[in-house]
Design a protein around this motif. Structure first.
Motif: not given
Length: 123
Positions: A6-28
Motif C-alpha cells: 500500500g505504500g507509494g508516492l503522494v503529496q502532502a495532505g493526501d491519504s494512503l492505506r497500508l495493509s498487512c497480512a500474514a502468510s505461510g505458517r499460521p500463527f495466532s
C-alpha cells in the motif's frame, strides 16, 4: 511471514492505506502494529492494536494522533493503517509487526515482521 503493501508516492495532505497480512505458517496474533524507519533514523513506533478477542487495546504515537487510524481482523491476521493528512515527515519505510503474546511500543515486543513498504510524501 507478514506482507505489507500500500505504500507509494503522494503529496502532502493526501491519504494512503497500508495493509498487512500474514502468510505461510499460521500463527495466532495477540496484537499487530506498525513501525516506521526514516533514512538515517531508528525504527519508531506508529500504532498497534490487540486483535485477539480477549482484549481491545490501541496505542498510537503522538505524532500521528488525529491523522492515522489502525484497524484489523483477528480471524485473518490482518492489520491496516489508514493515513490521512500526510506530511513530508511521515516519509519512511513502514513495517508491520505481530506479537503472539503482548502489545507494546517497542520493537522487541513483536515476534514477526513484514518486509516494509515505502511511503514518500512530497511537499
Amino acid at each position: 511471514q507478514l506482507q505489507a503493501s500500500g505504500g507509494g508516492l503522494v503529496q502532502a495532505g493526501d491519504s494512503l492505506r497500508l495493509s498487512c497480512a500474514a502468510s505461510g505458517r499460521p500463527f495466532s496474533s495477540y496484537a499487530m502494529g506498525w513501525f516506521r524507519q526514516a533514512p538515517g533514523k531508528e525504527r519508531e513506533f506508529v500504532s498497534a492494536m490487540t486483535i485477539s478477542w480477549r482484549s481491545s487495546i490501541t496505542y498510537k504515537a503522538d505524532s500521528v494522533k488525529g491523522r492515522f487510524t489502525i484497524s484489523g481482523d483477528g480471524a485473518k491476521n490482518t492489520v491496516y493503517l489508514q493515513m490521512n493528512s500526510l506530511k513530508p515527515e511521515d516519509t519512511a519505510v513502514y513495517y508491520c509487526a505481530a506479537s503472539t503474546s503482548s502489545i507494546g511500543v517497542h520493537t522487541y515486543d513483536y515476534d514477526y515482521w513484514g518486509q516494509g513498504t515505502l511511503v514518500t510524501v512530497s511537499s
